[in-house]
Design a protein around this motif. Sequence first.
Motif, PDB file in Angstrom:
ATOM      1  N   ALA A 192       0.814  -1.217   0.000  1.00  0.00           N
ATOM      2  CA  ALA A 192       0.000   0.000   0.000  1.00  0.00           C
ATOM      3  C   ALA A 192       0.848   1.268   0.000  1.00  0.00           C
ATOM      4  O   ALA A 192       0.554   2.207  -0.760  1.00  0.00           O
ATOM      5  CB  ALA A 192      -0.961  -0.014   1.189  1.00  0.00           C
ATOM      6  N   PRO A 193       1.894   1.379   0.821  1.00  0.00           N
ATOM      7  CA  PRO A 193       2.697   2.601   0.782  1.00  0.00           C
ATOM      8  C   PRO A 193       3.271   2.900  -0.598  1.00  0.00           C
ATOM      9  O   PRO A 193       3.275   4.053  -1.041  1.00  0.00           O
ATOM     10  CB  PRO A 193       3.802   2.326   1.809  1.00  0.00           C
ATOM     11  N   CYS A 194       3.756   1.896  -1.294  1.00  0.00           N
ATOM     12  CA  CYS A 194       4.291   2.113  -2.645  1.00  0.00           C
ATOM     13  C   CYS A 194       3.178   2.464  -3.626  1.00  0.00           C
ATOM     14  O   CYS A 194       3.338   3.349  -4.472  1.00  0.00           O
ATOM     15  CB  CYS A 194       5.040   0.875  -3.122  1.00  0.00           C
ATOM     16  N   ALA A 195       2.047   1.770  -3.528  1.00  0.00           N
ATOM     17  CA  ALA A 195       0.937   2.036  -4.447  1.00  0.00           C
ATOM     18  C   ALA A 195       0.420   3.459  -4.304  1.00  0.00           C
ATOM     19  O   ALA A 195      -0.003   4.082  -5.282  1.00  0.00           O
ATOM     20  CB  ALA A 195      -0.192   1.035  -4.205  1.00  0.00           C
ATOM     21  N   SER A 217       5.059   2.702   6.931  1.00  0.00           N
ATOM     22  CA  SER A 217       5.393   1.346   6.493  1.00  0.00           C
ATOM     23  C   SER A 217       5.738   0.465   7.686  1.00  0.00           C
ATOM     24  O   SER A 217       5.251  -0.679   7.798  1.00  0.00           O
ATOM     25  CB  SER A 217       6.577   1.416   5.516  1.00  0.00           C
ATOM     26  N   ARG A 218       6.553   0.966   8.568  1.00  0.00           N
ATOM     27  CA  ARG A 218       6.961   0.175   9.728  1.00  0.00           C
ATOM     28  C   ARG A 218       5.785  -0.101  10.669  1.00  0.00           C
ATOM     29  O   ARG A 218       5.665  -1.191  11.247  1.00  0.00           O
ATOM     30  CB  ARG A 218       8.095   0.887  10.465  1.00  0.00           C
ATOM     31  N   SER A 219       4.883   0.871  10.792  1.00  0.00           N
ATOM     32  CA  SER A 219       3.702   0.673  11.642  1.00  0.00           C
ATOM     33  C   SER A 219       2.786  -0.408  11.069  1.00  0.00           C
ATOM     34  O   SER A 219       2.207  -1.201  11.825  1.00  0.00           O
ATOM     35  CB  SER A 219       2.934   1.987  11.784  1.00  0.00           C
ATOM     36  N   ALA A 220       2.660  -0.442   9.750  1.00  0.00           N
ATOM     37  CA  ALA A 220       1.839  -1.472   9.118  1.00  0.00           C
ATOM     38  C   ALA A 220       2.414  -2.859   9.393  1.00  0.00           C
ATOM     39  O   ALA A 220       1.678  -3.814   9.672  1.00  0.00           O
ATOM     40  CB  ALA A 220       1.740  -1.220   7.616  1.00  0.00           C
ATOM     41  N   PRO A 256      15.838  -3.220  -3.405  1.00  0.00           N
ATOM     42  CA  PRO A 256      15.449  -1.816  -3.170  1.00  0.00           C
ATOM     43  C   PRO A 256      14.810  -1.134  -4.364  1.00  0.00           C
ATOM     44  O   PRO A 256      14.017  -0.206  -4.192  1.00  0.00           O
ATOM     45  CB  PRO A 256      16.770  -1.143  -2.785  1.00  0.00           C
ATOM     46  N   ALA A 257      15.130  -1.572  -5.571  1.00  0.00           N
ATOM     47  CA  ALA A 257      14.574  -0.925  -6.763  1.00  0.00           C
ATOM     48  C   ALA A 257      13.237  -1.519  -7.187  1.00  0.00           C
ATOM     49  O   ALA A 257      12.628  -1.059  -8.162  1.00  0.00           O
ATOM     50  CB  ALA A 257      15.566  -1.016  -7.923  1.00  0.00           C
ATOM     51  N   ALA A 258      12.765  -2.504  -6.468  1.00  0.00           N
ATOM     52  CA  ALA A 258      11.545  -3.211  -6.871  1.00  0.00           C
ATOM     53  C   ALA A 258      10.295  -2.362  -6.660  1.00  0.00           C
ATOM     54  O   ALA A 258      10.217  -1.553  -5.736  1.00  0.00           O
ATOM     55  CB  ALA A 258      11.415  -4.515  -6.098  1.00  0.00           C
ATOM     56  N   LYS A 259       9.329  -2.599  -7.535  1.00  0.00           N
ATOM     57  CA  LYS A 259       8.001  -2.035  -7.376  1.00  0.00           C
ATOM     58  C   LYS A 259       7.049  -3.176  -7.015  1.00  0.00           C
ATOM     59  O   LYS A 259       6.928  -4.132  -7.778  1.00  0.00           O
ATOM     60  CB  LYS A 259       7.527  -1.365  -8.669  1.00  0.00           C
ATOM     61  N   PRO A 260       6.382  -3.112  -5.878  1.00  0.00           N
ATOM     62  CA  PRO A 260       5.426  -4.168  -5.538  1.00  0.00           C
ATOM     63  C   PRO A 260       4.326  -4.274  -6.583  1.00  0.00           C
ATOM     64  O   PRO A 260       4.031  -3.319  -7.309  1.00  0.00           O
ATOM     65  CB  PRO A 260       4.860  -3.713  -4.187  1.00  0.00           C
ATOM     66  N   LEU A 275       6.616   5.310  -4.796  1.00  0.00           N
ATOM     67  CA  LEU A 275       7.986   5.038  -4.374  1.00  0.00           C
ATOM     68  C   LEU A 275       8.321   3.557  -4.544  1.00  0.00           C
ATOM     69  O   LEU A 275       7.451   2.690  -4.473  1.00  0.00           O
ATOM     70  CB  LEU A 275       8.172   5.422  -2.907  1.00  0.00           C
ATOM     71  N   THR A 276       9.591   3.255  -4.766  1.00  0.00           N
ATOM     72  CA  THR A 276      10.045   1.867  -4.787  1.00  0.00           C
ATOM     73  C   THR A 276      10.174   1.356  -3.360  1.00  0.00           C
ATOM     74  O   THR A 276      10.059   2.113  -2.387  1.00  0.00           O
ATOM     75  CB  THR A 276      11.404   1.739  -5.478  1.00  0.00           C
ATOM     76  N   VAL A 277      10.456   0.071  -3.236  1.00  0.00           N
ATOM     77  CA  VAL A 277      10.627  -0.535  -1.919  1.00  0.00           C
ATOM     78  C   VAL A 277      11.736   0.162  -1.134  1.00  0.00           C
ATOM     79  O   VAL A 277      11.566   0.523   0.038  1.00  0.00           O
ATOM     80  CB  VAL A 277      10.926  -2.043  -2.066  1.00  0.00           C
ATOM     81  N   GLY A 278      12.876   0.370  -1.774  1.00  0.00           N
ATOM     82  CA  GLY A 278      13.984   1.015  -1.094  1.00  0.00           C
ATOM     83  C   GLY A 278      13.686   2.452  -0.701  1.00  0.00           C
ATOM     84  O   GLY A 278      14.112   2.917   0.361  1.00  0.00           O
ATOM     85  N   GLU A 279      12.960   3.154  -1.533  1.00  0.00           N
ATOM     86  CA  GLU A 279      12.612   4.544  -1.232  1.00  0.00           C
ATOM     87  C   GLU A 279      11.654   4.641  -0.054  1.00  0.00           C
ATOM     88  O   GLU A 279      11.759   5.547   0.776  1.00  0.00           O
ATOM     89  CB  GLU A 279      12.030   5.210  -2.476  1.00  0.00           C
TER      90      GLU A 279
END
Length: 301
Positions: A185-188, A207-210, A242-246, A192-196
């Motif tokens: 959800a944060p990326c969507a 993200s960390r709270s989720a 880190p460059a991945a997009k979910p 942002l990418t996973v690393g970002e």
Amino acid sequence: MGSVYAARLAAAGHDIHMLDRSAEHMDAIARSGLSVSGPDGEYTVRVRSASTTLDVGPVDMVVLAVKAADVGTAARTVAGSLGPHTVVVTIQNGLGSADEVADVVGADRLAVGIASGFGASRPAPGRVHHNAMKAVRLGAYAGLPPELLDPVVDAWRAAGFATESVPDIVAMQWEKLICNVAYSAPCALTGLTVGEVMTHPECGPVSRSAAREAWEVARALGIAITVDDPVAHVQDFGAAMPAAKPSALLDVESGRVSEIGVINGAVPVQAARVGLEAPVNETLTRLVRTRELAIPPRSRE
């Protein structure tokens, strides 16, 4: 993801029949082969068939690598290729898909796969790209006997996957879900990418709270997860790609409805079973769904 699985298994010498509703993708593969690129280079393989329909007899293994919303239809589509000893491997994000497949194919022939540290996209028909390939864990859904599961695990290992058989597939699903909710959800929502997301000053705490919330729900449910620190768990996961997009971000970018309901949306549903709430994941899910309301109806199919 399904194309990467098919390519690896084909390169290992297996006869592969590919089925996808994208005629353009299947036609390109049938004509010129399936091209795969990733950290280990680029290669092209040939498969036995690639089509929008499946007309083959009983096979040894069926792999369902589709979105959660499509898994029931996919299971019914391949039912004609199931023999007495066919093993069905279903690999989806989130929770609940395996139950739907079991209702169609039978629980005693079903294996559940968990792909970890793995992201893939399709840049063009007949071509797929993957960012990483950490592990594929396989476990029996219910009554699948070891003598049928073990050859499946061996086949995936021989195809170059870091594959292991796990006794508690539910725990593995939750350990993967904790990572998925941290990024899907944060990326969507942000692009942002996973690393970002990991290092972002505003989105990172969300993200960390989720992830913490999903971890707390799993523990309340009595799931035998081996994760002691959910933040370290999701950071290790993200650091590998880190460059991945979910997939949820790729879906939003492509104008498709995502699987957010079985990823972030699964956490509040499961929390309610033990009298808890999951407001972070509930809010993230509603925000993604709000964004998806703008998708034209035809793109939802």
